[in-house]
Design a protein around this motif. Sequence first.
Motif, mmCIF file in Angstrom:
data_model
loop_
_atom_site.group_PDB
_atom_site.id
_atom_site.type_symbol
_atom_site.label_atom_id
_atom_site.label_comp_id
_atom_site.label_asym_id
_atom_site.label_seq_id
_atom_site.Cartn_x
_atom_site.Cartn_y
_atom_site.Cartn_z
ATOM 1 N N PHE A 160 0.794 -1.238 0.000
ATOM 2 C CA PHE A 160 0.000 0.000 0.000
ATOM 3 C C PHE A 160 0.824 1.284 0.000
ATOM 4 O O PHE A 160 0.256 2.368 -0.055
ATOM 5 C CB PHE A 160 -0.947 0.001 1.212
ATOM 6 C CG PHE A 160 -1.912 -1.150 1.211
ATOM 7 C CD1 PHE A 160 -2.926 -1.229 0.265
ATOM 8 C CD2 PHE A 160 -1.788 -2.174 2.133
ATOM 9 C CE1 PHE A 160 -3.807 -2.292 0.260
ATOM 10 C CE2 PHE A 160 -2.665 -3.250 2.129
ATOM 11 C CZ PHE A 160 -3.676 -3.310 1.184
ATOM 12 N N GLU A 218 -3.068 2.397 10.413
ATOM 13 C CA GLU A 218 -4.081 2.929 9.509
ATOM 14 C C GLU A 218 -3.381 3.247 8.198
ATOM 15 O O GLU A 218 -2.223 3.650 8.196
ATOM 16 C CB GLU A 218 -4.703 4.207 10.060
ATOM 17 C CG GLU A 218 -5.398 4.065 11.397
ATOM 18 C CD GLU A 218 -5.833 5.405 11.945
ATOM 19 O OE1 GLU A 218 -6.772 6.014 11.367
ATOM 20 O OE2 GLU A 218 -5.232 5.869 12.925
ATOM 21 N N VAL A 228 -3.943 5.614 4.793
ATOM 22 C CA VAL A 228 -4.764 6.667 4.193
ATOM 23 C C VAL A 228 -5.430 6.138 2.922
ATOM 24 O O VAL A 228 -4.782 5.569 2.047
ATOM 25 C CB VAL A 228 -3.900 7.901 3.859
ATOM 26 C CG1 VAL A 228 -4.719 8.937 3.110
ATOM 27 C CG2 VAL A 228 -3.308 8.494 5.128
ATOM 28 N N GLY A 229 -6.740 6.300 2.848
ATOM 29 C CA GLY A 229 -7.484 5.888 1.661
ATOM 30 C C GLY A 229 -7.845 4.412 1.621
ATOM 31 O O GLY A 229 -8.531 3.984 0.697
ATOM 32 N N LYS A 230 -7.415 3.646 2.621
ATOM 33 C CA LYS A 230 -7.753 2.218 2.653
ATOM 34 C C LYS A 230 -8.741 1.987 3.786
ATOM 35 O O LYS A 230 -8.408 2.160 4.963
ATOM 36 C CB LYS A 230 -6.492 1.371 2.880
ATOM 37 C CG LYS A 230 -6.735 -0.125 2.783
ATOM 38 C CD LYS A 230 -7.085 -0.542 1.373
ATOM 39 C CE LYS A 230 -7.275 -2.053 1.260
ATOM 40 N NZ LYS A 230 -7.691 -2.441 -0.093
ATOM 41 N N PRO A 231 -9.981 1.617 3.488
ATOM 42 C CA PRO A 231 -10.960 1.401 4.544
ATOM 43 C C PRO A 231 -10.453 0.414 5.596
ATOM 44 O O PRO A 231 -9.796 -0.582 5.262
ATOM 45 C CB PRO A 231 -12.175 0.846 3.787
ATOM 46 C CG PRO A 231 -12.050 1.439 2.416
ATOM 47 C CD PRO A 231 -10.581 1.453 2.138
ATOM 48 N N THR A 232 -10.734 0.706 6.837
ATOM 49 C CA THR A 232 -10.206 -0.075 7.956
ATOM 50 C C THR A 232 -10.565 -1.552 7.849
ATOM 51 O O THR A 232 -9.720 -2.430 8.036
ATOM 52 C CB THR A 232 -10.731 0.502 9.280
ATOM 53 O OG1 THR A 232 -10.399 1.893 9.341
ATOM 54 C CG2 THR A 232 -10.123 -0.212 10.469
ATOM 55 N N GLU A 258 -11.340 -3.236 5.199
ATOM 56 C CA GLU A 258 -10.641 -3.836 4.061
ATOM 57 C C GLU A 258 -9.181 -4.106 4.390
ATOM 58 O O GLU A 258 -8.608 -5.123 3.963
ATOM 59 C CB GLU A 258 -10.742 -2.929 2.835
ATOM 60 C CG GLU A 258 -12.130 -2.859 2.224
ATOM 61 C CD GLU A 258 -12.161 -2.019 0.955
ATOM 62 O OE1 GLU A 258 -11.077 -1.816 0.342
ATOM 63 O OE2 GLU A 258 -13.256 -1.559 0.586
ATOM 64 N N ASN A 302 -12.731 4.972 7.141
ATOM 65 C CA ASN A 302 -11.392 4.959 7.727
ATOM 66 C C ASN A 302 -11.398 5.154 9.238
ATOM 67 O O ASN A 302 -10.341 5.381 9.834
ATOM 68 C CB ASN A 302 -10.507 6.027 7.077
ATOM 69 C CG ASN A 302 -10.117 5.662 5.670
ATOM 70 O OD1 ASN A 302 -10.782 6.062 4.720
ATOM 71 N ND2 ASN A 302 -9.066 4.876 5.507
#
Length: 219
Positions: free
Chosen positions: A102, A142, A144-148, A150, A177
């Motif tokens: 990522f 976390e 950024v931009g990646k749903p938690t 997912e 997020n």
Amino acid sequence: MSPRQKKATPAPAKTAPRPRAVPPLVARDPAAPDYSRTPLDQIPLTGLPPRALIAPNFRMYELTKSDLAARLGIDNAFASEAELRAAIHLARNVLQPIRDAFGSFSPNSVYRGQRLERALKNKPASWLSTSQHAKGEACDIEIVGKPTLELAAWAKANLADFDQIICECYDPAKGPNSGWVHISLKPPGAGSNRQQCLSYVRDAASGRLVYVNGLSAMA
């Protein structure tokens, strides 16, 4: 001049070739030695500088950094080499694969010593945390931009091994997020990993945060 004769055109003057630019020598940064591919048992664990690479994209200081510790003046240095070895093992086998997938990020939290754990959880001086963070075996992340949710599912499907993956405080009403993902991994010699997936979410009936099996949004 005969019409068949042509005036000779003088050849262009030759210019001396420009010397090739020689890049300046870059001094090796003694504050950032590279141990990213050094076997764990060969890393000099005492006196590692904060910027030492302990994985291809992670540095020593990222394993102990804490905004809360900084605000309260808590020394969050590793209590022993056991916790440090565990945290480096975690960085190489959990944080690095996620970074490869990522892109750049820094973990929210990895190691949290007992003083920091007590401050975080408002516990008395006699209390001892059993959290894997206190052993250097866990991280909170976390992307950024990646749903938690997912991110948690990706970790479950793609990490070679893990002890626990916990989707913590994820609330879809606050956006994809919200919350974070807790991932733990036991170091070599500490026993087998459980490969357990949980969620720490708010129970719809009681309103309290509870642990439930599986990766989900609500209890």
